[in-house]
Write an enzyme that holds these catalytic residues in place. Sequence first.
Site, PDB file in Angstrom:
ATOM      1  N   ARG A 116      -7.265  -6.647   3.832  1.00 47.76           N
ATOM      2  CA  ARG A 116      -7.785  -5.754   2.808  1.00 47.76           C
ATOM      3  C   ARG A 116      -9.280  -6.030   2.699  1.00 47.76           C
ATOM      4  O   ARG A 116      -9.713  -7.191   2.820  1.00 47.76           O
ATOM      5  CB  ARG A 116      -7.135  -6.050   1.452  1.00 47.76           C
ATOM      6  CG  ARG A 116      -5.722  -5.527   1.306  1.00 47.76           C
ATOM      7  CD  ARG A 116      -5.696  -4.006   1.150  1.00 47.76           C
ATOM      8  NE  ARG A 116      -4.359  -3.461   0.978  1.00 47.76           N
ATOM      9  CZ  ARG A 116      -3.582  -3.017   1.961  1.00 47.76           C
ATOM     10  NH1 ARG A 116      -3.996  -3.065   3.218  1.00 47.76           N
ATOM     11  NH2 ARG A 116      -2.385  -2.513   1.700  1.00 47.76           N
ATOM     12  N   GLU A 132     -12.937   1.885   0.458  1.00 47.61           N
ATOM     13  CA  GLU A 132     -12.510   2.908   1.428  1.00 47.61           C
ATOM     14  C   GLU A 132     -12.375   4.279   0.751  1.00 47.61           C
ATOM     15  O   GLU A 132     -11.963   4.330  -0.408  1.00 47.61           O
ATOM     16  CB  GLU A 132     -11.162   2.506   2.043  1.00 47.61           C
ATOM     17  CG  GLU A 132     -11.281   1.249   2.874  1.00 47.61           C
ATOM     18  CD  GLU A 132      -9.923   0.726   3.341  1.00 47.61           C
ATOM     19  OE1 GLU A 132      -8.901   1.405   3.116  1.00 47.61           O
ATOM     20  OE2 GLU A 132      -9.900  -0.373   3.900  1.00 47.61           O
ATOM     21  N   HIS A 192      -9.158   1.938   8.786  1.00 42.65           N
ATOM     22  CA  HIS A 192      -7.875   1.459   8.229  1.00 42.65           C
ATOM     23  C   HIS A 192      -6.706   2.104   8.990  1.00 42.65           C
ATOM     24  O   HIS A 192      -5.925   2.872   8.415  1.00 42.65           O
ATOM     25  CB  HIS A 192      -7.788   1.763   6.724  1.00 42.65           C
ATOM     26  CG  HIS A 192      -6.726   0.948   6.031  1.00 42.65           C
ATOM     27  ND1 HIS A 192      -6.791   0.568   4.719  1.00 42.65           N
ATOM     28  CD2 HIS A 192      -5.556   0.432   6.488  1.00 42.65           C
ATOM     29  CE1 HIS A 192      -5.716  -0.122   4.376  1.00 42.65           C
ATOM     30  NE2 HIS A 192      -4.947  -0.214   5.453  1.00 42.65           N
TER      31      HIS A 192
HETATM   32  C1  8YV Z   1      -1.353   1.859   5.501  1.00 43.13           C
HETATM   33  C2  8YV Z   1      -1.456  -0.648   4.886  1.00 43.13           C
HETATM   34  O1  8YV Z   1      -2.594   2.308   5.913  1.00 43.13           O
HETATM   35  O2  8YV Z   1       0.764  -1.356   5.071  1.00 43.13           O
HETATM   36  C3  8YV Z   1      -0.308  -1.494   4.506  1.00 43.13           C
HETATM   37  O3  8YV Z   1      -0.455  -2.332   3.615  1.00 43.13           O
HETATM   38  O4  8YV Z   1      -2.528  -0.863   4.454  1.00 43.13           O
HETATM   39  C4  8YV Z   1      -1.288   0.432   5.902  1.00 43.13           C
HETATM   40  O5  8YV Z   1      -0.201   0.252   6.696  1.00 43.13           O
HETATM   41  C5  8YV Z   1      -1.169   2.290   4.116  1.00 43.13           C
HETATM   42  O6  8YV Z   1      -0.101   1.741   3.478  1.00 43.13           O
HETATM   43  C6  8YV Z   1      -1.112   3.805   4.032  1.00 43.13           C
HETATM   44  O7  8YV Z   1      -1.028   4.169   2.719  1.00 43.13           O
END
Ligand code: 8YV
Length: 320
Positions: free
Chosen positions: A231, A260, A278
């Site tokens: 993150r 983001e 991302h």
């Molecule tokens: C996705 C993510 O971009 O799983 C996660 O924690 O950050 C990613 O896989 C995200 O959840 C899409 O909303």
Amino acid sequence: MTKPDILAMPKVHPLYLQALQAAYTVHSYNPDGDVLAFSALAPRVIGLAAGGESVVPGALLAKLPALKVVSVFGVGYDGIEVQAAIDRQVPVTHTPDVLTDDVADLAIALVLSVARTLPQADQHVRNGRWPAGALPLGRKVSGARMGIVGFGRIGKAIARRAAAFDMSIAYTARSEKPESGFAYYPTAAQLAANVDFLVVITPGGQATRHLINAEVLGALGSKGYLINVARGSVVDESALIEALESGVIAGAALDVFANEPHVPEALWHMPNVVLTPHMASATHQTRQAMADLAFANMQAGTSGQPLLTPVPECRAAWSI
Ligand code: 8YV
């Protein structure tokens, strides 16, 4: 027959929405929307669909008295106020495991990209600069030292891939995992001082905010590379930009950012930086698997069936 009402946070993935729409009446949540319309809907909402980047404060949960589950499309759920949900007896679910391979794959791809200057090499050829000369040399990856910050499922999957490159592997985590056989350092700074590539894959949230700070970057040193697939909040972005500008570290490859989808312009033109939007779990196969799992959790939660993948805090709270 009318379908039950659920609420979807902004930007929930289309594959997840599509699955939900077949079974529910899905209302898009708009924090700036019509308050009266929301008040009329809120008592009927039995499920909340969110993404890994969604922010779900306790105040929103408090407005949904019939809520039975929050189902997150993503393994990370640092934007969800999980304790507030637990206090309201509302479980939170996420999508672990199904995205482990993709995130680990992208971590390795970023290591290779930044070390072997792949984006620059591609531009070199496309822009017709090859006849005028060669690119500067890259940094060898095979046999180098990798440090992994966060040694959960994805961290271990990254280690397995790095081992195939004959890399030596070390990690930092809340606790030592002696069974892994890899070197453990209790702090990120100690780990950084002993590796060439520092890969960050720890959960976000307050506990890890700015874990990668100026001290850690200084320890990584002028030959070290930072890779972040966790993150944006885990890295102090201003300290990172400063470290890159002043040669404190050699380079960085980043899939996640503090704000983001906005990426600091200072990073855009740095030749020693690789930037991706991302996208660690963004393959057809994995996003479909995430949608299926998030939908299955939503169905289970709204119909009182056992949840497939509640988040660890909920498993601990209710021994499920
Ligand atoms: C996705 C993510 O971009 O799983 C996660 O924690 O950050 C990613 O896989 C995200 O959840 C899409 O909303």
